[in-house]
Design an enzyme around this catalytic site. Sequence first.
Site, PDB file in Angstrom:
ATOM      1  N   SER A   1       6.162 -56.320 -14.285  1.00 58.43           N
ATOM      2  CA  SER A   1       6.180 -57.916 -13.965  1.00 58.43           C
ATOM      3  C   SER A   1       5.782 -57.356 -12.136  1.00 58.43           C
ATOM      4  O   SER A   1       6.976 -56.702 -11.725  1.00 58.43           O
ATOM      5  CB  SER A   1       7.678 -58.172 -13.741  1.00 58.43           C
ATOM      6  OG  SER A   1       7.837 -59.488 -12.840  1.00 58.43           O
TER       7      SER A   1
ATOM      8  N   LYS B   1       2.089 -58.263 -15.307  1.00 58.44           N
ATOM      9  CA  LYS B   1       2.637 -59.767 -14.567  1.00 58.44           C
ATOM     10  C   LYS B   1       2.755 -60.708 -13.164  1.00 58.44           C
ATOM     11  O   LYS B   1       3.409 -59.793 -12.768  1.00 58.44           O
ATOM     12  CB  LYS B   1       3.945 -60.138 -15.254  1.00 58.44           C
ATOM     13  CG  LYS B   1       4.694 -62.036 -14.707  1.00 58.44           C
ATOM     14  CD  LYS B   1       5.458 -62.101 -15.890  1.00 58.44           C
ATOM     15  CE  LYS B   1       7.198 -62.129 -15.419  1.00 58.44           C
ATOM     16  NZ  LYS B   1       8.664 -62.022 -16.069  1.00 58.44           N
ATOM     17  N   LEU B   2       1.438 -61.399 -12.167  1.00 55.22           N
ATOM     18  CA  LEU B   2       2.405 -61.381 -11.132  1.00 55.22           C
ATOM     19  C   LEU B   2       2.763 -62.293 -10.880  1.00 55.22           C
ATOM     20  O   LEU B   2       2.830 -63.832 -11.653  1.00 55.22           O
ATOM     21  CB  LEU B   2       1.476 -61.706 -10.665  1.00 55.22           C
ATOM     22  CG  LEU B   2      -0.915 -61.376 -11.364  1.00 55.22           C
ATOM     23  CD1 LEU B   2      -1.230 -61.594  -9.987  1.00 55.22           C
ATOM     24  CD2 LEU B   2       0.332 -59.900 -10.080  1.00 55.22           C
ATOM     25  N   LYS B   3       4.359 -62.481 -10.266  1.00 60.17           N
ATOM     26  CA  LYS B   3       4.673 -63.785  -9.513  1.00 60.17           C
ATOM     27  C   LYS B   3       4.103 -64.342  -8.854  1.00 60.17           C
ATOM     28  O   LYS B   3       3.598 -63.826  -8.134  1.00 60.17           O
ATOM     29  CB  LYS B   3       6.206 -62.933  -8.326  1.00 60.17           C
ATOM     30  CG  LYS B   3       7.443 -62.509  -9.654  1.00 60.17           C
ATOM     31  CD  LYS B   3       7.407 -63.358 -10.467  1.00 60.17           C
ATOM     32  CE  LYS B   3       9.255 -62.188 -10.902  1.00 60.17           C
ATOM     33  NZ  LYS B   3       9.983 -62.780 -12.131  1.00 60.17           N
TER      34      LYS B   3
ATOM     35  N   ASP C   1       4.273 -65.791 -13.494  1.00 56.96           N
ATOM     36  CA  ASP C   1       5.608 -66.208 -13.398  1.00 56.96           C
ATOM     37  C   ASP C   1       5.559 -67.661 -12.195  1.00 56.96           C
ATOM     38  O   ASP C   1       5.509 -66.229 -11.207  1.00 56.96           O
ATOM     39  CB  ASP C   1       6.357 -65.485 -13.575  1.00 56.96           C
ATOM     40  CG  ASP C   1       7.878 -65.673 -13.915  1.00 56.96           C
ATOM     41  OD1 ASP C   1       8.042 -67.294 -14.159  1.00 56.96           O
ATOM     42  OD2 ASP C   1       8.474 -65.275 -14.021  1.00 56.96           O
TER      43      ASP C   1
ATOM     44  N   ASN D   1       8.577 -68.655 -11.814  1.00 59.24           N
ATOM     45  CA  ASN D   1      10.226 -69.214 -11.773  1.00 59.24           C
ATOM     46  C   ASN D   1      10.373 -70.284 -11.010  1.00 59.24           C
ATOM     47  O   ASN D   1      10.968 -70.600 -10.187  1.00 59.24           O
ATOM     48  CB  ASN D   1      10.606 -67.922 -10.545  1.00 59.24           C
ATOM     49  CG  ASN D   1      10.892 -66.364 -11.054  1.00 59.24           C
ATOM     50  OD1 ASN D   1      10.098 -65.586 -11.019  1.00 59.24           O
ATOM     51  ND2 ASN D   1      11.634 -66.138 -12.436  1.00 59.24           N
TER      52      ASN D   1
ATOM     53  N   GLU E   1       4.398 -68.746 -17.148  1.00 64.78           N
ATOM     54  CA  GLU E   1       5.414 -68.582 -17.362  1.00 64.78           C
ATOM     55  C   GLU E   1       6.331 -69.908 -15.983  1.00 64.78           C
ATOM     56  O   GLU E   1       6.158 -69.668 -14.916  1.00 64.78           O
ATOM     57  CB  GLU E   1       6.226 -67.431 -17.203  1.00 64.78           C
ATOM     58  CG  GLU E   1       7.373 -67.063 -17.636  1.00 64.78           C
ATOM     59  CD  GLU E   1       7.984 -65.602 -17.664  1.00 64.78           C
ATOM     60  OE1 GLU E   1       7.312 -64.537 -17.093  1.00 64.78           O
ATOM     61  OE2 GLU E   1       9.165 -65.343 -17.284  1.00 64.78           O
TER      62      GLU E   1
ATOM     63  N   ASP F   1      10.676 -69.665 -19.309  1.00 65.94           N
ATOM     64  CA  ASP F   1      11.767 -68.959 -19.302  1.00 65.94           C
ATOM     65  C   ASP F   1      13.028 -69.685 -19.113  1.00 65.94           C
ATOM     66  O   ASP F   1      14.076 -69.424 -19.536  1.00 65.94           O
ATOM     67  CB  ASP F   1      11.029 -67.575 -18.237  1.00 65.94           C
ATOM     68  CG  ASP F   1      12.789 -66.568 -17.892  1.00 65.94           C
ATOM     69  OD1 ASP F   1      13.247 -66.764 -18.782  1.00 65.94           O
ATOM     70  OD2 ASP F   1      11.585 -65.904 -17.185  1.00 65.94           O
TER      71      ASP F   1
ATOM     72  N   LYS G   1      14.781 -64.178 -23.763  1.00 62.68           N
ATOM     73  CA  LYS G   1      15.626 -62.808 -22.243  1.00 62.68           C
ATOM     74  C   LYS G   1      17.028 -62.751 -23.122  1.00 62.68           C
ATOM     75  O   LYS G   1      17.681 -64.259 -23.270  1.00 62.68           O
ATOM     76  CB  LYS G   1      15.781 -62.959 -21.248  1.00 62.68           C
ATOM     77  CG  LYS G   1      14.340 -62.711 -20.521  1.00 62.68           C
ATOM     78  CD  LYS G   1      14.712 -63.280 -18.855  1.00 62.68           C
ATOM     79  CE  LYS G   1      13.244 -63.322 -18.505  1.00 62.68           C
ATOM     80  NZ  LYS G   1      13.407 -64.311 -16.704  1.00 62.68           N
TER      81      LYS G   1
ATOM     82  N   GLY H   1      12.292 -60.248 -18.767  1.00 69.68           N
ATOM     83  CA  GLY H   1      14.207 -58.723 -18.478  1.00 69.68           C
ATOM     84  C   GLY H   1      14.431 -59.153 -17.400  1.00 69.68           C
ATOM     85  O   GLY H   1      13.854 -59.910 -16.632  1.00 69.68           O
TER      86      GLY H   1
HETATM   87  O1  OSB Z   1      11.375 -64.930 -13.956  1.00 71.56           O
HETATM   88  O2  OSB Z   1      10.918 -63.316 -15.387  1.00 71.56           O
HETATM   89  C1  OSB Z   1      11.909 -63.189 -14.588  1.00 71.56           C
HETATM   90  C2  OSB Z   1      13.824 -60.589 -13.378  1.00 71.56           C
HETATM   91  C3  OSB Z   1      14.974 -60.908 -12.409  1.00 71.56           C
HETATM   92  C4  OSB Z   1      14.954 -62.588 -13.260  1.00 71.56           C
HETATM   93  C5  OSB Z   1      13.596 -62.985 -13.274  1.00 71.56           C
HETATM   94  C6  OSB Z   1      12.701 -62.711 -13.561  1.00 71.56           C
HETATM   95  C7  OSB Z   1      12.208 -61.601 -13.216  1.00 71.56           C
HETATM   96  C8  OSB Z   1      11.373 -60.401 -13.697  1.00 71.56           C
HETATM   97  C9  OSB Z   1      11.287 -59.105 -13.840  1.00 71.56           C
HETATM   98  O3  OSB Z   1      10.096 -61.346 -13.622  1.00 71.56           O
HETATM   99  C10 OSB Z   1      11.245 -58.560 -15.184  1.00 71.56           C
HETATM  100  C11 OSB Z   1      11.434 -57.218 -15.257  1.00 71.56           C
HETATM  101  O4  OSB Z   1      13.153 -57.171 -15.807  1.00 71.56           O
HETATM  102  O5  OSB Z   1      10.872 -56.402 -15.341  1.00 71.56           O
HETATM  103 MG    MG Z   2      10.483 -65.581 -15.625  1.00 71.04          MG
END
Ligand code: OSB
Ligand code: MG
Length: 369
Positions: A135, A161-163, A189, A191, A214, A239, A263, A291
């Site tokens: 990520s 995976k790109l935020k 992702d 979020n 995501e 998620d 998760k 994660g």
């Molecule tokens: O949305 O997947 C998520 C980390 C903290 C909170 C939310 C997310 C994440 C990650 C990190 O994307 C994934 C990782 O632990 O490698």
């Molecule tokens: Mg996520």
Amino acid sequence: MILQGLELRRVQLPLIAPFQTSFGTQTVRDIVLVRAITDAGEGWGECVTMPWPLYSSESTDLVIPLISAHLAPRLFAAPQLRAEDVRPLLGPIHGHPMAKAALEAAILDAELTAEGRSFAAYLGVSRDRVPCGVSVGIFPSIPELLAAVEAYLDQGYQRIKLKIQPGWDIEPVRAVRQTFGADVPLQVDANAAYAPTDITPLQALDPFDLLLIEQPFPEEFLLANADLRTAITTPLCLDESATSTAVVADAIRADAVDIINIKPGRVGGFLEAVEMHDLCRARGVPVWCGGMVESGIGRAANTALAALDGFTLVGDNSAFDRFFATDIVTDPRVMVDGHLRVPTRPGMGFELDVDAVRAATVETVTVAA
Ligand code: OSB
Ligand code: MG
């Protein structure tokens, strides 16, 4: 087993580089570790809360008071305790899945360690390694993002995976596609950073052949995902919204989802995660293991979970050095040929580095039965 006490340790682990998401930037992983003390030995679990109640309603600062006041007494009231009992005992308490998951993991660790059984054997997994995805956070500039992605690809990560967030979506995706080609397995992702009316920027991602998008919308907007699915070609993954097996069953029934990110912390524990996996498998919905920037404690068990057959997509299973310079376990996860080994030691799969835990501890609270 008889639960005799709990030790709650708040630890702070510096990150090797800032990790920016649409929630904010983290430079330290600030978490609570749970040590369950039983008549059969001890076990450890990691609570995966973020520092702020932005990913979900939980936050690290509230974990110790919550467990002390509301969760621990319910576990102590049971004359005998097994990990399977934790969900029903804590079920009447609304919410707080991450705190509950940490308790269940600590008790399961104690139970499996006492039995000399690994979590992988308990789950009955047949794979001995899982592929690594990574990520990648939001960066101040496209060149910095591209340098980070290049380094991960060079290390052998099999999926990127790109935020994303409004204003950081099309351009980073286009740049990664243009630089590294159409063959790189790529997903994004959000979020929950988009409003259900923000269809246009999400449609604009369609030409980039992403594996999935995501969590575009906030947690409660389940049916907006059903609408979005009719407007885009990219598969939609949940998620934050996928809080329980029951919610996922509803999302599937409402045609609101293609893929689930599982998760253990978000869903209230590893046993709920297994149920969610089983339901998705039965409904033909692929899943992958997400994660929460866990230490080696949480990641070891995630790796075993991700070896279940329904986890057909590459997860956020990165090596310890993705986030940390050192770990609080003696056997940190290392990537070999783009994979992590499924741990086989008794318990949840890690061996604690007691000195490292002590050095990282900023607060310890003991709760006696
Ligand atoms: O949305 O997947 C998520 C980390 C903290 C909170 C939310 C997310 C994440 C990650 C990190 O994307 C994934 C990782 O632990 O490698
Ligand atoms: Mg996520």
